[in-house]
Design a protein around this motif. Structure first.
Motif, PDB file in Angstrom:
ATOM      1  N   CYS A 181       0.816  -1.222   0.000  1.00  0.00           N
ATOM      2  CA  CYS A 181       0.000   0.000   0.000  1.00  0.00           C
ATOM      3  C   CYS A 181       0.851   1.275   0.000  1.00  0.00           C
ATOM      4  N   THR A 182       1.953   1.263   0.746  1.00  0.00           N
ATOM      5  CA  THR A 182       2.806   2.453   0.804  1.00  0.00           C
ATOM      6  C   THR A 182       3.548   2.657  -0.510  1.00  0.00           C
ATOM      7  N   ALA A 183       4.050   1.564  -1.089  1.00  0.00           N
ATOM      8  CA  ALA A 183       4.736   1.657  -2.380  1.00  0.00           C
ATOM      9  C   ALA A 183       3.780   2.131  -3.469  1.00  0.00           C
ATOM     10  N   ALA A 184       2.528   1.706  -3.395  1.00  0.00           N
ATOM     11  CA  ALA A 184       1.535   2.143  -4.382  1.00  0.00           C
ATOM     12  C   ALA A 184       1.357   3.662  -4.339  1.00  0.00           C
ATOM     13  N   ILE A 185       1.296   4.211  -3.146  1.00  0.00           N
ATOM     14  CA  ILE A 185       1.079   5.653  -2.978  1.00  0.00           C
ATOM     15  C   ILE A 185       2.334   6.449  -3.342  1.00  0.00           C
ATOM     16  N   LEU A 186       3.485   6.012  -2.864  1.00  0.00           N
ATOM     17  CA  LEU A 186       4.740   6.733  -3.125  1.00  0.00           C
ATOM     18  C   LEU A 186       5.115   6.730  -4.601  1.00  0.00           C
ATOM     19  N   SER A 187       4.794   5.661  -5.304  1.00  0.00           N
ATOM     20  CA  SER A 187       5.196   5.563  -6.714  1.00  0.00           C
ATOM     21  C   SER A 187       4.424   6.522  -7.611  1.00  0.00           C
ATOM     22  N   MET A 188       3.266   6.971  -7.176  1.00  0.00           N
ATOM     23  CA  MET A 188       2.444   7.834  -8.034  1.00  0.00           C
ATOM     24  C   MET A 188       3.162   9.120  -8.443  1.00  0.00           C
ATOM     25  N   PRO A 189       3.694   9.925  -7.509  1.00  0.00           N
ATOM     26  CA  PRO A 189       4.386  11.141  -7.960  1.00  0.00           C
ATOM     27  C   PRO A 189       5.754  10.856  -8.572  1.00  0.00           C
ATOM     28  N   LEU A 190       6.370   9.733  -8.217  1.00  0.00           N
ATOM     29  CA  LEU A 190       7.699   9.447  -8.764  1.00  0.00           C
ATOM     30  C   LEU A 190       7.648   9.170 -10.262  1.00  0.00           C
ATOM     31  N   LYS A 191       6.544   8.612 -10.747  1.00  0.00           N
ATOM     32  CA  LYS A 191       6.438   8.294 -12.174  1.00  0.00           C
ATOM     33  C   LYS A 191       6.538   9.535 -13.064  1.00  0.00           C
ATOM     34  N   PRO A 192       5.710  10.569 -12.896  1.00  0.00           N
ATOM     35  CA  PRO A 192       5.827  11.738 -13.781  1.00  0.00           C
ATOM     36  C   PRO A 192       7.120  12.522 -13.580  1.00  0.00           C
ATOM     37  N   LEU A 193       7.813  12.314 -12.464  1.00  0.00           N
ATOM     38  CA  LEU A 193       9.066  13.040 -12.231  1.00  0.00           C
ATOM     39  C   LEU A 193      10.256  12.403 -12.934  1.00  0.00           C
ATOM     40  N   GLU A 194      10.072  11.198 -13.454  1.00  0.00           N
ATOM     41  CA  GLU A 194      11.174  10.472 -14.096  1.00  0.00           C
ATOM     42  C   GLU A 194      11.898  11.303 -15.156  1.00  0.00           C
ATOM     43  N   ARG A 195      11.100  11.969 -15.995  1.00  0.00           N
ATOM     44  CA  ARG A 195      11.708  12.669 -17.133  1.00  0.00           C
ATOM     45  C   ARG A 195      12.266  14.040 -16.737  1.00  0.00           C
ATOM     46  N   LEU A 196      11.931  14.523 -15.551  1.00  0.00           N
ATOM     47  CA  LEU A 196      12.357  15.861 -15.138  1.00  0.00           C
ATOM     48  C   LEU A 196      13.493  15.849 -14.121  1.00  0.00           C
ATOM     49  N   VAL A 197      13.624  14.763 -13.387  1.00  0.00           N
ATOM     50  CA  VAL A 197      14.545  14.748 -12.255  1.00  0.00           C
ATOM     51  C   VAL A 197      15.535  13.600 -12.393  1.00  0.00           C
ATOM     52  N   LYS A 198      16.800  13.934 -12.348  1.00  0.00           N
ATOM     53  CA  LYS A 198      17.850  12.918 -12.270  1.00  0.00           C
ATOM     54  C   LYS A 198      18.148  12.714 -10.793  1.00  0.00           C
ATOM     55  N   ALA A 199      17.631  11.599 -10.248  1.00  0.00           N
ATOM     56  CA  ALA A 199      17.706  11.375  -8.806  1.00  0.00           C
ATOM     57  C   ALA A 199      18.994  10.647  -8.426  1.00  0.00           C
ATOM     58  N   LYS A 200      19.771  11.268  -7.568  1.00  0.00           N
ATOM     59  CA  LYS A 200      20.983  10.628  -7.049  1.00  0.00           C
ATOM     60  C   LYS A 200      20.659   9.769  -5.830  1.00  0.00           C
ATOM     61  N   GLY A 201      19.564  10.090  -5.167  1.00  0.00           N
ATOM     62  CA  GLY A 201      19.113   9.325  -4.009  1.00  0.00           C
ATOM     63  C   GLY A 201      17.753   9.828  -3.581  1.00  0.00           C
ATOM     64  N   ILE A 202      16.911   8.921  -3.079  1.00  0.00           N
ATOM     65  CA  ILE A 202      15.569   9.291  -2.625  1.00  0.00           C
ATOM     66  C   ILE A 202      15.420   8.846  -1.181  1.00  0.00           C
TER      67      ILE A 202
END
Length: 350
Positions: A151-172
């Motif tokens: 349930c937590t992964a389902a919620i957290l993954s929602m905003p991370l998906k559209p940010l893929e193309r905008l943010v180069k993440a070194k760590g979350i």
């Protein structure tokens, strides 16, 4: 007239099971025809077997259904089995049904990380249902197994998906504030949580990075190439009934544009929205500009709990901060199960 998908529901008397019963009551093409729970309840009417805690009355169509077992004989005449079973029971029961030819869409954790089993959050990775072709080839199963994320992964993954193309993440870096309902109706004693915060939830800190990386992975040659995000989670239980919150800090390469981030989150749409599926929220991510939002008491209601709310979006040099909140029983469990089945119908898997 639309041909209805006939489904049975395992674990129908628990919190997630009750949510599914209510959400399926007036579904345009999914019909709940069988309900199952523990052996002691077999043969009773649903209304007699359940301790109903949902705000509405038990749907009339379900109230007098007799409780059935988890044996294949009791599910032969349904198209799909939905499962809200506890993790400790799910593996054996679901596997038996799948081996005997049933399609099982499950909310339980066993097999989530199996490379042949799709782990689906419909807006995020509906295309991973392609793994079912590989599953048919690699497994000695007559049926199909589809999993929903934690349930937590389902919620957290929602905003991370559209940010893929905008943010180069070194760590979350994520700190969660998770409602007591995530532990089940009787899962946490009142005296343990009242006025308290418990800074550890068994298994969650491992599940979150693993499952998010699988969901955000790319489908290549009928297998998943993991996303490879470095996710560090601290999970806490807080004295809130419903609603899982995540405080997310993303270490970025350089500064990102705050308004561009908000725009990307607000405009995010995927196949469930494009196809106007019955359970799909019109706006999957609600971006709130108020300084003190999101809040569980105010921001879980969007699109019947199927949207997540995002607030406190702040961009600094090398850091993007945001807070996400979702309904752990709906977006994180019951609703995601139903929406996954709707996507499967849309794509011809059912």
């Amino acid at each position: 007239m639309v041909d209805k998908i006939r489904v049975s529901l395992l674990g129908s008397t628990g919190m997630v099971g009750q949510k599914m019963v209510r959400m399926l009551a007036n579904h345009p093409y999914i019909e709940l025809v069988k309900v199952s729970a523990s052996p002691s309840k077999i043969g009773k009417k649903y209304r007699e077997a359940v301790k109903w805690i949902e705000p509405d009355e038990i749907p009339e169509k379900v109230a007098d259904l007799p409780m059935v077992s988890t044996d294949i004989e009791d599910h032969k005449d349904v198209d799909v089995v939905l499962s809200a079973l506890p993790n400790e029971l799910a593996e054996d029961v679901e596997l038996k049904l799948v081996k005997e030819g049933k399609i099982v869409v499950s909310n339980a954790s066993p097999f989530r990380m199996d490379p042949d089993v799709p782990l689906i959050n419909p807006e995020i990775n509906w295309d991973h249902l392609e793994l079912l072709k590989r599953q048919k080839l690699n497994k000695n199963w007559k049926g199909l197994l589809i999993k929903n994320p934690n349930c937590t992964a389902a919620i957290l993954s929602m905003p991370l998906k559209p940010l893929e193309r905008l943010v180069k993440a070194k760590g979350i870096y994520v700190t969660t504030l998770q409602a007591v309902s995530g532990a089940g109706y009787s899962g946490l004693p009142f005296m343990a949580i009242e006025g308290n915060v418990i800074p550890w939830i068994k298994g969650e800190e491992d599940k979150i990075p693993r499952e998010i990386n699988k969901m955000l992975g790319k489908l290549i040659n009928n297998s998943i190439s993991q996303a490879g995000l470095q996710i560090y989670a601290t999970t806490t239980r807080v004295p809130v009934k419903i609603g899982h919150m995540g405080v997310i800090n993303i270490v970025t390469e350089g500064k990102v544009n705050e308004e561009e981030i908000k725009k990307s989150l607000r405009e995010f749409r995927s196949l469930p929205q494009e196809k106007n599926l019955p359970t799909a929220p019109k706006v999957p991510i609600m971006v709130l500009d108020e300084e003190d939002r999101p809040q569980p008491m105010r921001d879980l209601q969007y699109y019947n709990g199927m949207s997540v709310a995002v607030g406190r979006v702040r961009a600094e040099e090398g850091l993007l901060r945001l807070i996400v909140l979702g309904d752990n029983l709906v977006r994180g469990a019951a609703g995601i199960t139903i929406l996954t089945l709707e996507v499967m119908k849309e794509l011809g898997y059912v």
